[in-house]
Design an enzyme around this catalytic site. Structure first.
Site, mmCIF file in Angstrom:
data_model
loop_
_atom_site.group_PDB
_atom_site.id
_atom_site.type_symbol
_atom_site.label_atom_id
_atom_site.label_comp_id
_atom_site.label_asym_id
_atom_site.label_seq_id
_atom_site.Cartn_x
_atom_site.Cartn_y
_atom_site.Cartn_z
ATOM 1 N N LEU A 81 0.840 -1.197 0.000
ATOM 2 C CA LEU A 81 0.000 0.000 0.000
ATOM 3 C C LEU A 81 0.879 1.252 0.000
ATOM 4 C CD1 LEU A 81 -2.756 -1.320 2.420
ATOM 5 C CD2 LEU A 81 -2.820 -1.222 -0.058
ATOM 6 N N ILE A 82 0.529 2.259 0.786
ATOM 7 C CA ILE A 82 1.248 3.532 0.700
ATOM 8 C C ILE A 82 2.484 3.527 1.610
ATOM 9 C CG2 ILE A 82 -0.040 4.712 2.541
ATOM 10 C CD1 ILE A 82 -0.070 7.194 0.597
ATOM 11 N N ILE A 145 9.148 -3.526 1.956
ATOM 12 C CA ILE A 145 9.423 -4.335 0.766
ATOM 13 C C ILE A 145 8.165 -4.373 -0.091
ATOM 14 C CG2 ILE A 145 9.923 -6.657 -0.115
ATOM 15 C CD1 ILE A 145 11.678 -7.089 2.355
ATOM 16 N N GLY A 157 11.433 -3.094 -5.043
ATOM 17 C CA GLY A 157 12.353 -3.767 -4.142
ATOM 18 C C GLY A 157 12.175 -3.398 -2.688
ATOM 19 N N ALA A 159 13.286 -0.721 0.854
ATOM 20 C CA ALA A 159 13.682 0.608 1.319
ATOM 21 C C ALA A 159 14.015 0.504 2.803
ATOM 22 C CB ALA A 159 12.568 1.618 1.086
ATOM 23 N N CYS A 175 2.243 1.418 4.719
ATOM 24 C CA CYS A 175 1.883 0.117 4.159
ATOM 25 C C CYS A 175 0.504 -0.353 4.627
ATOM 26 C CB CYS A 175 2.950 -0.930 4.468
ATOM 27 S SG CYS A 175 4.571 -0.491 3.781
#
Length: 219
Positions: A81-82, A145, A157, A159, A175
């Site tokens: 998600l965000i 991820i 990928g 962060a 997320c």
């Protein structure tokens, strides 16, 4: 003598916009059409909120509010998600053909998680997975991820928060997971841990988990 391990080109992009990183990922994905051409793109982003695949789009009013903070907002085709990306966060985009590794997206995501857990352990931080994707220290996410995989070629990928300004995350539910927080290597160690200090540990851990050889690519 050829070892048989896949060769992965490491491309250090430095600080780039999210849009530029997308363009470069597409370039490296296209290289696989003529045979395996694995790459590991490393970068930091200017402040940006990215949304992943979900059933309903985020309200335009929410996205406008995020833009007013001084960040860009982009919709993507990755899972999840965000979330937020910005300076002080080590972003790693592996562009791999899983046919050279293992043709399993679940395996691939698990190996990314284990790679980050290994990085954290090198800093003496105990990180774990959870039913939620990503890597966690307690109830705080230290690494997001979200991947895309088409014809077994990966993009997007992970962060990993190094010395990111974590206040950017307070404007969203990272997320989409309620009741959880975020953290960084610096917050956990109570000292400044930057992206450049973290990169060698990530490369070592990636080499171990994916049993590959790394080469330096052009930037």
């Amino acid at each position: 003598m050829q070892s048989g391990r896949p060769v992965v080109e490491v491309v250090r992009l430095g600080l780039v916009s999210y849009q530029e990183a997308l363009r470069l990922q597409q370039f490296y994905v296209a290289r696989h059409r003529s045979g395996p051409a694995h790459a590991l793109l490393l970068c930091e982003h200017l402040p940006v909120y990215t949304t992943g695949i979900r059933n309903k789009p985020y309200p335009a009013s929410l996205l406008d509010q995020l833009r007013l903070l001084g960040a860009e907002v982009h919709r993507t085709n990755r899972g999840g998600l965000i979330t937020f990306h910005g300076p002080g966060q080590l972003v790693c985009y592996p562009v791999l053909n899983l046919g050279s590794f293992k043709k399993s997206v679940r395996w691939y995501v698990s190996e990314l998680e284990k790679t980050v857990i290994s990085v954290c352990s090198r800093f003496r931080i105990k990180a774990v997975t959870s039913p939620h994707t990503g890597v966690w220290v307690g109830d705080n996410k230290i690494c997001a991820i979200g991947i895309h995989c088409g014809q077994y070629v990966t993009s997007h990928g992970l962060a990993l928060n190094c010395n990111t300004d974590l206040s950017w995350f307070s404007h969203v539910v990272p997320c989409g997971i309620e009741g959880k927080g975020v953290t960084s290597l610096s917050a956990e160690l109570q000292r400044d841990v930057g992206v450049e200090e973290t990169i060698p540990h990530l490369l070592d851990a990636f080499t171990d988990r994916f049993n590959c050889q790394l080469t330096d690519g052009e930037t």
